[in-house]
Design a protein around this motif. Structure first.
Motif, PDB file in Angstrom:
ATOM      1  N   CYS A   3    -111.283  24.235 -54.513  1.00 47.74           N
ATOM      2  CA  CYS A   3    -112.186  23.272 -55.069  1.00 47.74           C
ATOM      3  C   CYS A   3    -113.363  23.123 -53.974  1.00 47.74           C
ATOM      4  CB  CYS A   3    -111.610  22.010 -55.151  1.00 47.74           C
ATOM      5  SG  CYS A   3    -112.699  20.420 -55.824  1.00 47.74           S
ATOM      6  N   ASP A   5    -115.404  20.489 -54.037  1.00 50.19           N
ATOM      7  CA  ASP A   5    -115.500  19.114 -53.789  1.00 50.19           C
ATOM      8  C   ASP A   5    -114.597  18.382 -52.579  1.00 50.19           C
ATOM      9  OD1 ASP A   5    -117.202  17.184 -54.516  1.00 50.19           O
ATOM     10  OD2 ASP A   5    -115.647  15.963 -55.797  1.00 50.19           O
ATOM     11  N   CYS A   6    -113.361  18.667 -52.711  1.00 51.32           N
ATOM     12  CA  CYS A   6    -112.371  18.187 -51.826  1.00 51.32           C
ATOM     13  C   CYS A   6    -111.999  19.294 -50.739  1.00 51.32           C
ATOM     14  CB  CYS A   6    -110.984  17.987 -52.294  1.00 51.32           C
ATOM     15  SG  CYS A   6    -109.949  19.012 -53.326  1.00 51.32           S
ATOM     16  N   GLU A  30    -108.327  19.934 -60.593  1.00 53.60           N
ATOM     17  CA  GLU A  30    -108.155  18.838 -61.461  1.00 53.60           C
ATOM     18  C   GLU A  30    -108.289  17.523 -61.087  1.00 53.60           C
ATOM     19  OE1 GLU A  30    -104.358  19.389 -63.549  1.00 53.60           O
ATOM     20  OE2 GLU A  30    -104.644  21.651 -63.676  1.00 53.60           O
ATOM     21  N   VAL A  31    -107.835  17.047 -59.762  1.00 57.67           N
ATOM     22  CA  VAL A  31    -107.917  15.741 -59.228  1.00 57.67           C
ATOM     23  C   VAL A  31    -109.267  15.378 -59.087  1.00 57.67           C
ATOM     24  CG1 VAL A  31    -107.715  14.400 -57.074  1.00 57.67           C
ATOM     25  CG2 VAL A  31    -105.962  15.856 -57.981  1.00 57.67           C
ATOM     26  N   CYS A  32    -110.085  16.130 -58.706  1.00 55.74           N
ATOM     27  CA  CYS A  32    -111.811  16.031 -58.258  1.00 55.74           C
ATOM     28  C   CYS A  32    -112.437  15.929 -59.671  1.00 55.74           C
ATOM     29  CB  CYS A  32    -112.413  16.777 -57.598  1.00 55.74           C
ATOM     30  SG  CYS A  32    -111.781  16.590 -55.745  1.00 55.74           S
ATOM     31  N   ALA A  34    -111.063  14.909 -62.532  1.00 55.83           N
ATOM     32  CA  ALA A  34    -110.381  13.663 -62.842  1.00 55.83           C
ATOM     33  C   ALA A  34    -111.161  12.460 -62.589  1.00 55.83           C
ATOM     34  CB  ALA A  34    -109.011  13.487 -62.997  1.00 55.83           C
ATOM     35  N   GLU A  35    -111.295  12.690 -61.228  1.00 58.86           N
ATOM     36  CA  GLU A  35    -112.292  11.523 -60.661  1.00 58.86           C
ATOM     37  C   GLU A  35    -113.618  11.428 -60.957  1.00 58.86           C
ATOM     38  OE1 GLU A  35    -111.609  12.409 -56.530  1.00 58.86           O
ATOM     39  OE2 GLU A  35    -109.605  11.790 -56.152  1.00 58.86           O
ATOM     40  N   LYS A  36    -113.843  12.165 -61.331  1.00 59.40           N
ATOM     41  CA  LYS A  36    -115.409  12.331 -61.836  1.00 59.40           C
ATOM     42  C   LYS A  36    -115.433  12.078 -63.337  1.00 59.40           C
ATOM     43  CE  LYS A  36    -117.167  15.551 -58.368  1.00 59.40           C
ATOM     44  NZ  LYS A  36    -118.310  14.928 -57.718  1.00 59.40           N
ATOM     45  N   GLY A  37    -114.341  12.244 -63.937  1.00 56.72           N
ATOM     46  CA  GLY A  37    -114.169  11.654 -65.248  1.00 56.72           C
ATOM     47  C   GLY A  37    -114.596  12.898 -66.111  1.00 56.72           C
ATOM     48  N   GLU A  38    -114.483  14.122 -65.457  1.00 60.71           N
ATOM     49  CA  GLU A  38    -114.463  15.469 -66.297  1.00 60.71           C
ATOM     50  C   GLU A  38    -116.186  15.608 -66.638  1.00 60.71           C
ATOM     51  OE1 GLU A  38    -110.689  16.959 -68.516  1.00 60.71           O
ATOM     52  OE2 GLU A  38    -111.569  15.124 -69.378  1.00 60.71           O
ATOM     53  N   ASN A  46    -123.971  10.136 -66.814  1.00 60.68           N
ATOM     54  CA  ASN A  46    -122.548  10.447 -66.595  1.00 60.68           C
ATOM     55  C   ASN A  46    -121.767  11.454 -67.831  1.00 60.68           C
ATOM     56  OD1 ASN A  46    -122.422   9.201 -64.020  1.00 60.68           O
ATOM     57  ND2 ASN A  46    -121.668   7.418 -64.958  1.00 60.68           N
TER      58      ASN A  46
END
Length: 172
Positions: A3, A5-6, A30-32, A34-38, A46
């Motif tokens: 990823c 991002d992370c 998936e976590v990043c 989801a944090e970004k709201g896809e 947004n």
């Protein structure tokens, strides 16, 4: 691929954004995601894929008289999700939602894809019958062209090929 991002988990969401001719690729876990709201990074307001889908679905909404709906709400028998809820979220509640809302989804998919028929790649392992049907349909179009051009020998060969494929389809 990790990823971006992370920089810890494997990236499972991959998409490409082209803005002003400049291509940018994104790879998120998936976590990043989801944090970004896809959301699509860098997009104004947004914006998410679910917003896009719900916007297309809502295009058909609003058939009411005096602000009151005249129809009984369309609901999935299995999960109870209403079409109105689906149009707001852009997400199905279960696998049966597709068939429950199918009549309303066809025009949306036709607008998005330009057709109701899949014309892309078909997996070799699971798409045997699909590939044969697709080939038969293509040959039928070619057959019509050959008949119209009065190229009857080639048309007969194509007709025989169609019969062979139809027999193969019936035996599978």
């Amino acid at each position: 691929m990790i990823c971006q991002d992370c920089e810890q988990r494997p990236a499972t969401l991959h998409f490409t954004k082209i803005l002003n001719g400049e291509k940018t690729e994104f790879h998120l876990c998936e976590v990043c995601a989801a944090e970004k709201g896809e959301m699509f990074p860098g997009s104004p307001g947004n914006f998410s894929i679910h917003h896009l889908l719900s916007g297309l679905i809502n295009f058909e909404q609003g058939k009411s008289v005096g602000g009151l709906s005249t129809e009984k709400p369309l609901r999935c028998e299995t999960c109870g999700l209403t079409y109105s809820q689906f149009s707001k979220s852009g997400r199905f509640g279960c696998v049966d939602c597709y068939s429950s809302f199918g009549a309303k989804l066809d025009p949306v998919f036709r607008r998005i894809h330009g057709s109701m028929e899949h014309s892309g790649k078909v997996p070799r392992r699971s798409g045997g019958k699909i590939r044969i049907n697709k080939e038969i349909n293509e040959l039928k179009v070619l057959l019509q062209e050959k008949v119209a051009a009065e190229e009857f020998e080639q048309a007969a060969a194509i007709r025989d090929q169609i019969k062979k494929l139809e027999k193969q389809l019936a035996n599978s």
